[in-house]
Design a protein around this motif. Sequence first.
Motif, short mmCIF file in Angstrom:
data_model
loop_
_atom_site.label_atom_id
_atom_site.label_comp_id
_atom_site.label_asym_id
_atom_site.label_seq_id
_atom_site.Cartn_x
_atom_site.Cartn_y
_atom_site.Cartn_z
N LEU A 127 37.49 -14.10 32.45
CA LEU A 127 37.00 -12.88 31.80
C LEU A 127 35.60 -13.09 31.22
CD1 LEU A 127 40.04 -11.35 29.89
CD2 LEU A 127 38.51 -10.13 31.43
N VAL A 128 35.41 -14.25 30.60
CA VAL A 128 34.10 -14.57 30.04
C VAL A 128 33.06 -14.54 31.16
CG1 VAL A 128 32.68 -16.35 28.94
CG2 VAL A 128 35.02 -16.00 28.18
N ARG A 130 33.14 -12.97 33.92
CA ARG A 130 32.95 -11.59 34.38
C ARG A 130 32.03 -10.81 33.42
NH1 ARG A 130 36.08 -8.94 38.11
NH2 ARG A 130 37.66 -10.56 38.20
N VAL A 131 32.28 -11.00 32.14
CA VAL A 131 31.46 -10.31 31.14
C VAL A 131 30.02 -10.84 31.18
CG1 VAL A 131 31.13 -9.95 28.65
CG2 VAL A 131 33.41 -9.75 29.63
N MET A 132 29.89 -12.15 31.25
CA MET A 132 28.55 -12.77 31.26
C MET A 132 27.75 -12.31 32.48
SD MET A 132 28.31 -14.66 28.62
CE MET A 132 27.51 -16.20 28.54
N ALA A 133 28.45 -12.12 33.61
CA ALA A 133 27.76 -11.71 34.83
C ALA A 133 27.17 -10.31 34.71
CB ALA A 133 28.72 -11.77 36.02
N GLN A 134 27.71 -9.53 33.75
CA GLN A 134 27.20 -8.16 33.55
C GLN A 134 25.97 -8.12 32.64
OE1 GLN A 134 28.64 -5.45 35.13
NE2 GLN A 134 29.83 -7.02 36.16
N LEU A 135 25.76 -9.21 31.92
CA LEU A 135 24.64 -9.23 30.96
C LEU A 135 23.31 -9.39 31.68
CD1 LEU A 135 26.12 -11.69 28.29
CD2 LEU A 135 25.75 -9.25 27.96
N SER A 136 22.26 -8.97 31.02
CA SER A 136 20.91 -9.19 31.56
C SER A 136 20.61 -10.69 31.48
CB SER A 136 19.90 -8.41 30.73
OG SER A 136 19.79 -8.97 29.46
N PRO A 137 19.65 -11.20 32.26
CA PRO A 137 19.36 -12.64 32.22
C PRO A 137 19.04 -13.15 30.81
CG PRO A 137 18.23 -11.64 34.06
CD PRO A 137 18.85 -10.53 33.29
N GLU A 138 18.23 -12.38 30.05
CA GLU A 138 17.87 -12.80 28.70
C GLU A 138 19.12 -12.89 27.82
OE1 GLU A 138 16.42 -10.02 30.02
OE2 GLU A 138 14.56 -10.95 30.66
N GLN B 7 35.62 -10.65 21.35
CA GLN B 7 34.43 -11.44 21.68
C GLN B 7 34.58 -12.88 21.18
OE1 GLN B 7 30.70 -9.54 20.81
NE2 GLN B 7 29.57 -11.46 20.88
N GLN B 8 35.08 -13.00 19.97
CA GLN B 8 35.28 -14.34 19.40
C GLN B 8 36.24 -15.16 20.25
OE1 GLN B 8 36.56 -14.00 15.33
NE2 GLN B 8 34.65 -13.06 14.70
N LYS B 9 37.33 -14.51 20.68
CA LYS B 9 38.35 -15.19 21.49
C LYS B 9 37.76 -15.68 22.81
CE LYS B 9 42.56 -15.06 19.65
NZ LYS B 9 43.59 -16.08 19.74
N LEU B 10 36.99 -14.79 23.41
CA LEU B 10 36.40 -15.13 24.73
C LEU B 10 35.40 -16.27 24.58
CD1 LEU B 10 35.92 -11.60 26.32
CD2 LEU B 10 37.62 -13.30 26.92
#
Lengths: 191, 99
Positions: A127-128, A130-138, B7-10
């Motif tokens: 999940l992390v 997946r979420v990180m992949a949605q963020l902008s590079p910065e 967010q903290q958990k992740l």
Amino acid sequence: MEPSDTELIAAVRKGDVQQFETLITRYQPRVFATARRYARREDEVQDIVQEVFIKAFQKLDSFRAEAPFEHWLMRMAVRTCYDFLRSHQRNRETTLTDLSDPEVDWLERFAAGPEDNSKNTDAARALVERVMAQLSPEARLVITLLEIEDRSVKEIARLTGWSVPLVKVRAFRARAQMKKILETLTREKYL
Amino acid sequence: MDLEKLQQKLMAAAKATPPSDQVPYAFEKRIMARLTAPLTVDVWAVWGRWLWRAVAPCMSVMAALGVWVLATTRPEPESPNLEQAIENTLLSSDDVAGE
């Protein structure tokens, strides 16, 4: 006794290129670990690491030995990873809609009891990612360095070459961006 | 849902499992091979790169010349009407022959 970094660098500068191999062997595990935070595919990770060491070799004359070689190299690694994120910004593969069953399960368990879902860290990690992949590079870079690697704002400024106020601004925006993504994620799953 | 908590958990999950620092076999040899390989120059690639670099200066020179020509050219004097112009053209050979 193993030669120090300074000795090896001096030898490389004098033309003994083969001494650079010892430096690579010494620091490549750290560079690999850093690259794996930003790239998923192993061929991409290897390309990043290779680029870092080639850049280090080409710019070795600019190394002033004011800080340890490792710091200088890691700065180069972080900047190369950032360049990688920027160049691959358009072909991000993951979406928030195609969550796997363990990921949905993890989220549902979290919704039922936020304190009680220590199990299945693989799903949480997915999940992390997946979420990180949605963020902008910065944002991805800042969140990784600040939240995951627990680095200080000053350290991030040194690693990225950004000013301290810029790191703070980007960290603020990154957190907001992440919150928005999590909102979308949870809304789409009707949690 | 408590997004802050989520967010903290992740983030905690990401911290708990740092990426592997495993290195592929003989990776340093691969880099050294790249570093010590003789440099081959692709002439066409270099030529192409220089052409691309030349585009912007050429366009600027062209634009500057265009502006300069427009600024320095005086307006043409009023031309005679079409009928007069045709007549002049047709009879010019007679004038030359008459001389």
